[in-house]
Design a protein around this motif. Sequence first.
Motif, mmCIF file in Angstrom:
data_model
loop_
_atom_site.group_PDB
_atom_site.id
_atom_site.type_symbol
_atom_site.label_atom_id
_atom_site.label_comp_id
_atom_site.label_asym_id
_atom_site.label_seq_id
_atom_site.Cartn_x
_atom_site.Cartn_y
_atom_site.Cartn_z
ATOM 1 N N VAL A 1 7.484 2.233 0.325
ATOM 2 C CA VAL A 1 6.271 2.383 1.133
ATOM 3 C C VAL A 1 6.530 3.402 2.236
ATOM 4 C CG1 VAL A 1 4.469 1.215 2.443
ATOM 5 C CG2 VAL A 1 5.766 -0.049 0.709
ATOM 6 N N GLY A 2 5.855 4.519 2.144
ATOM 7 C CA GLY A 2 5.973 5.545 3.163
ATOM 8 C C GLY A 2 4.772 5.535 4.087
ATOM 9 N N GLY A 3 4.486 6.677 4.675
ATOM 10 C CA GLY A 3 3.341 6.763 5.559
ATOM 11 C C GLY A 3 2.039 6.946 4.822
ATOM 12 N N THR A 4 2.093 7.597 3.652
ATOM 13 C CA THR A 4 0.875 7.952 2.933
ATOM 14 C C THR A 4 0.637 7.089 1.710
ATOM 15 O OG1 THR A 4 1.162 10.242 3.676
ATOM 16 C CG2 THR A 4 -0.341 9.869 1.833
ATOM 17 N N SER A 5 1.690 6.725 0.999
ATOM 18 C CA SER A 5 1.522 6.009 -0.263
ATOM 19 C C SER A 5 2.656 5.017 -0.473
ATOM 20 C CB SER A 5 1.484 7.005 -1.430
ATOM 21 O OG SER A 5 2.726 7.684 -1.540
ATOM 22 N N ALA A 6 2.456 4.159 -1.478
ATOM 23 C CA ALA A 6 3.497 3.238 -1.933
ATOM 24 C C ALA A 6 3.771 3.535 -3.395
ATOM 25 C CB ALA A 6 3.051 1.785 -1.758
ATOM 26 N N ASP A 7 5.036 3.619 -3.763
ATOM 27 C CA ASP A 7 5.446 3.880 -5.141
ATOM 28 C C ASP A 7 6.128 2.640 -5.691
ATOM 29 O OD1 ASP A 7 4.588 6.609 -5.186
ATOM 30 O OD2 ASP A 7 6.319 7.093 -3.945
ATOM 31 N N ILE A 8 5.729 2.259 -6.906
ATOM 32 C CA ILE A 8 6.195 1.006 -7.503
ATOM 33 C C ILE A 8 6.762 1.306 -8.877
ATOM 34 C CG2 ILE A 8 5.413 -1.238 -8.381
ATOM 35 C CD1 ILE A 8 3.184 -0.867 -6.078
ATOM 36 N N ALA A 9 7.911 0.701 -9.188
ATOM 37 C CA ALA A 9 8.545 0.904 -10.488
ATOM 38 C C ALA A 9 9.303 -0.351 -10.875
ATOM 39 C CB ALA A 9 9.497 2.104 -10.448
ATOM 40 N N GLY B 1 -4.214 -8.309 11.813
ATOM 41 C CA GLY B 1 -3.641 -9.130 10.751
ATOM 42 C C GLY B 1 -4.372 -8.960 9.439
ATOM 43 N N SER B 2 -5.694 -8.817 9.493
ATOM 44 C CA SER B 2 -6.474 -8.612 8.275
ATOM 45 C C SER B 2 -6.112 -7.289 7.607
ATOM 46 C CB SER B 2 -7.970 -8.640 8.604
ATOM 47 O OG SER B 2 -8.350 -9.896 9.124
ATOM 48 N N MET B 3 -5.886 -6.255 8.412
ATOM 49 C CA MET B 3 -5.477 -4.964 7.863
ATOM 50 C C MET B 3 -4.162 -5.092 7.105
ATOM 51 S SD MET B 3 -6.418 -2.546 11.153
ATOM 52 C CE MET B 3 -5.459 -1.143 10.558
ATOM 53 N N VAL B 4 -3.207 -5.805 7.704
ATOM 54 C CA VAL B 4 -1.903 -5.961 7.058
ATOM 55 C C VAL B 4 -2.028 -6.781 5.781
ATOM 56 C CG1 VAL B 4 0.403 -6.958 7.314
ATOM 57 C CG2 VAL B 4 -0.601 -5.639 9.189
ATOM 58 N N ARG B 5 -2.813 -7.859 5.807
ATOM 59 C CA ARG B 5 -2.954 -8.697 4.619
ATOM 60 C C ARG B 5 -3.617 -7.942 3.482
ATOM 61 N NH1 ARG B 5 -4.989 -12.413 8.221
ATOM 62 N NH2 ARG B 5 -6.984 -12.509 7.116
ATOM 63 N N ILE B 6 -4.581 -7.096 3.805
ATOM 64 C CA ILE B 6 -5.256 -6.329 2.754
ATOM 65 C C ILE B 6 -4.292 -5.356 2.097
ATOM 66 C CG2 ILE B 6 -6.961 -4.499 2.376
ATOM 67 C CD1 ILE B 6 -8.796 -5.997 4.311
ATOM 68 N N VAL B 7 -3.514 -4.629 2.892
ATOM 69 C CA VAL B 7 -2.592 -3.663 2.294
ATOM 70 C C VAL B 7 -1.479 -4.381 1.546
ATOM 71 C CG1 VAL B 7 -0.935 -3.299 4.184
ATOM 72 C CG2 VAL B 7 -1.604 -1.380 2.747
ATOM 73 N N ASP B 8 -1.047 -5.567 2.027
ATOM 74 C CA ASP B 8 -0.074 -6.373 1.287
ATOM 75 C C ASP B 8 -0.637 -6.762 -0.079
ATOM 76 O OD1 ASP B 8 1.795 -6.297 3.295
ATOM 77 O OD2 ASP B 8 1.401 -8.327 4.036
ATOM 78 N N GLY B 9 -1.896 -7.204 -0.093
ATOM 79 C CA GLY B 9 -2.513 -7.612 -1.350
ATOM 80 C C GLY B 9 -2.651 -6.470 -2.337
ATOM 81 N N ARG B 10 -2.962 -5.288 -1.848
ATOM 82 C CA ARG B 10 -3.074 -4.125 -2.739
ATOM 83 C C ARG B 10 -1.728 -3.802 -3.373
ATOM 84 N NH1 ARG B 10 -5.143 0.989 -0.342
ATOM 85 N NH2 ARG B 10 -5.177 1.541 -2.549
ATOM 86 N N MET B 11 -0.659 -3.878 -2.587
ATOM 87 C CA MET B 11 0.665 -3.586 -3.136
ATOM 88 C C MET B 11 1.110 -4.674 -4.110
ATOM 89 S SD MET B 11 2.735 -1.705 -0.009
ATOM 90 C CE MET B 11 2.189 -2.672 1.392
#
Length: 693
Positions: A291-299, A417-427
């Motif tokens: 997880v960087g500043g712009t995107s998250a990469d998953i593998a 907190g809602s912002m963090v939970r949303i981005v956690d859920g997307r990842m």
Amino acid sequence: MSAREPRAVVAVDIGGTHTDAALLTAAGELHVNKVRSTPADPGIAFITAIEGLLSGAGLGFGELGAVVHGTTVATNAVIQADYARVGMLVTAGFEDVLEIGTQQRTDLYDPWRGKPAPVVARGRMRGIRERIASDGAVVTPLDEEQVRRAALSLRGEVDSVAIAFLFSFAAPQHERRAAEIVQAVLPGIPVTVSSVVAPEFREYPRAVTTALNAALLPQSGGYLERLESRLQECGFTGAFQLMTSTGAVVPSSVAKLSPVTLLVSGPAAGAVAAAELGRRLGEPDLVMLDVGGTSADIALIENGRPHRRYRGEVAGLPVALPQLDVLPIGAGGGSLARVDEFGALRVGPESAGADPGPAAYGTGRRPAVTDAHLVLGSIDPGGLLGGALPLHPDRAHDAIAQEVAVPLGIGVVEAAGSMVRIVDGRMADAIRLVTVGRGFDVRRCALIAFGGAGPLHACAIAEDLGVTRVLVPRHPGLTSALGLLMGDGGYELRRTHVGALRDLDHAEISRILAELAREGTEALRETGLEPALSLELDLRYAGQAYELTVPAGAGLDFGPDDVSRLEAAFRVAHESAYGHSWPGSPVELVTLRVRASVPRAGAEWMGVAAQTTVGGAAAAAPTRRSGFTAAAHPVAYRVLDRTEVTAGLRGPALVQQTDTTTLLPAGWAVTVVDGVGMVLERSAPADEEGERG
């Protein structure tokens, strides 16, 4: 440069927000540095990061054996459709190949969803009288005069030319001759031919890949030329190398001609590092979360190897090239929050990037995930990068209040907190796509989290997924740069040759393999080493439309005695992928794949703590900090510097270092700490220990 005489090597990974650099000396000592990216001219941050490393190590540019670069220039150009003007020559009658594409739709239930715009404008397509049959026989000779007229008609209208004739992978002579004519008529204009870039069947992906390479050549090639010139002006005389989408490193002379091979360059470096660090920590099965500043990469990494794919997609366009299977999503520390027209909170994919950055940077105005963490108290209000990047908590608070809290009618802490939970859920959902969505039980894996923001989110995402172990590398914010140092030199080639596996002309197969071996050896000639060769085969049951790639072993010895073994290996692979196989059905060869590889240029990093250039010495961290969980519950964090952490540390705690912060919630504990990384394990459900401090 000989692998037996390692010299100092520098790796530089340019991201949307920060530029990361790592220096590995000939003695295996590691130095790391992190600076703000300079989007208007990436070369400024590139050289600045290297200069900081060399100053700290007491070295000069002339003492470097190699500089390895991971770049997103090609990826960004495709995402933004920032292409050069391309003219394209195709077999007459197939001028609409890029417009028509295939009948496959991204969304079966959305007939109104449009296709991505063609890389080449229809007005710059030229049909040429020629025809090669599927077996390589000439059906219609090449009309050379028509090629000349087509090239003349493109003069002054194009910056690059692509050539993709039918079945050129079986017999490339028409493409090669057409390229010679175009180069004579249009001197200085680069030409890309499909029989070099994508010598595989399936007309549309091959044509798109060829057009993409041509569209990227002027910009990417120019970018690499400028970087190399700057390095030489600084006194660098070593090898300038690039990491490709396969996780292998190639000389810049190869990368300049094939920028389409760099589309997953930076994320591939992260996957290489994740696999190597997981091996050292005894975790062969991993999910990578970068997880960087712009995107998250998953593998997904299984049995110590990142998953690969042999054709991919970028911005909705097919790419007929092998690459590490990395899924990027628009979620990171710079992801911007907004309340949409329906009153719903959205986070990303739009990012604040490096300029203007989150509101807390002092230049941005809109709230980003970094601002949310600052409001929640999970990052140091004194600044990032050891204090080199000051933060403004009041600006973060005000931005979230104006853009999120007031429109939603909630408090600022609840909004953060809602912002963090949303981005956690997307990842977490993205991780499910590459694991559960492909029949892989994510709970058997550990999660390896890095990037500047990964360790902040890792434990919460792991809990969502049912994962009980999280790995945090010693230098999370610079792990992708470290991966550039871990990649071996390598070059991959392939050639479609369709035929029943038991009826192959092995003399012809040997001829093709010898040709591919020569091309691979030539591509790596600058290393001064003889490459090792290995072979993979794309196989399918007769009548199938798609194939599976099966390793044939080291070396290129492939004869009739290997057929039964390969048939058995294919059936096992088919059973694993689809849950069934047909033992009595004949197997076909589709494509031959040759990999040439040489050892990495640098010494082996032994996991010894690195010298950090970033920001100098940070101020002593307080031992306690009050904050809030993502559920807006008050919490008292114990705050430690990374050098102070020992096994047995239990959450809630914050582990700070110059390149990231690791958030250890209640219910989690550190079980392993060494020079490679930390292992965090879920010790008890969070509600058993209590989150409120």
